[in-house]
Design a protein around this motif. Sequence first.
Motif: not given
Ligand code: SF4
Length: 218
Positions: A39, A68, A127, A130, A196
């Motif tokens: 991010c 991440c 998150c 994301c 994810k």
């Molecule tokens: S999971 Fe959360 S901390 Fe990791 S890149 Fe995505 S938004 Fe950022």
Amino acid sequence: DEVIAAAGTKYSMSPTLSAVKEATRQYGLEKVGVVATPCQTQGLRKAQAYPFARFVADKIKLIIGIYCMENFPMASLDTFATAKLGFDSLQDATKMDIGKGKFWLTKDGEDSGLAIKETHGYVQAGCNICMDYVCEWADVSTGSVGSPDGWSTVLTRTDDGESIFKAAVDAGLIETKPMDDVKPGLGLLEKLAKGKKDKNGKERERRAKMGLPLPVEY
Ligand code: SF4
């Protein structure tokens, strides 16, 4: 020596981007390397594409992205340490890690693990929408997933990333092996990255239907 001493993961939100501004404006650095989450990397690339942060974005010469899956606010980490693992304080932890289905904190050389499923409700809200696990916009992205213990999986993504990584290998600073020769290998990384996108893609659809804003389009 400072870089090596700072190695290791602390799962918490870090004001990395404001430090980039400090590095360029306050310290006047002309070539800045940043280690960033996906991010944060998106923010840096946006700043480079739309130069609203004058004299900052053009000084970023290398972005090393870290894999991440999710992150936790400091209050959540405090709860893991004290309420769930029985530490007197989060400050007592000398190391954090996620692996083998658990969130690990180390105290006095001893590891205490909390099942990952017990941490889900504590993830920072952003998150959950994301989509980027492997830091797709970095020059080089890296993390432990896919490689044996003690090694990192490295993906070079840009010409700059490739040339800097190759220079480090040629200088004998980094030892490499082909990914095809190691276990669990790239397949695990691909599985987690896709997992994810699938999971958080559904949450994005749910939020879009409710009329909630989504910060990045995919
Ligand atoms: S999971 Fe959360 S901390 Fe990791 S890149 Fe995505 S938004 Fe950022």
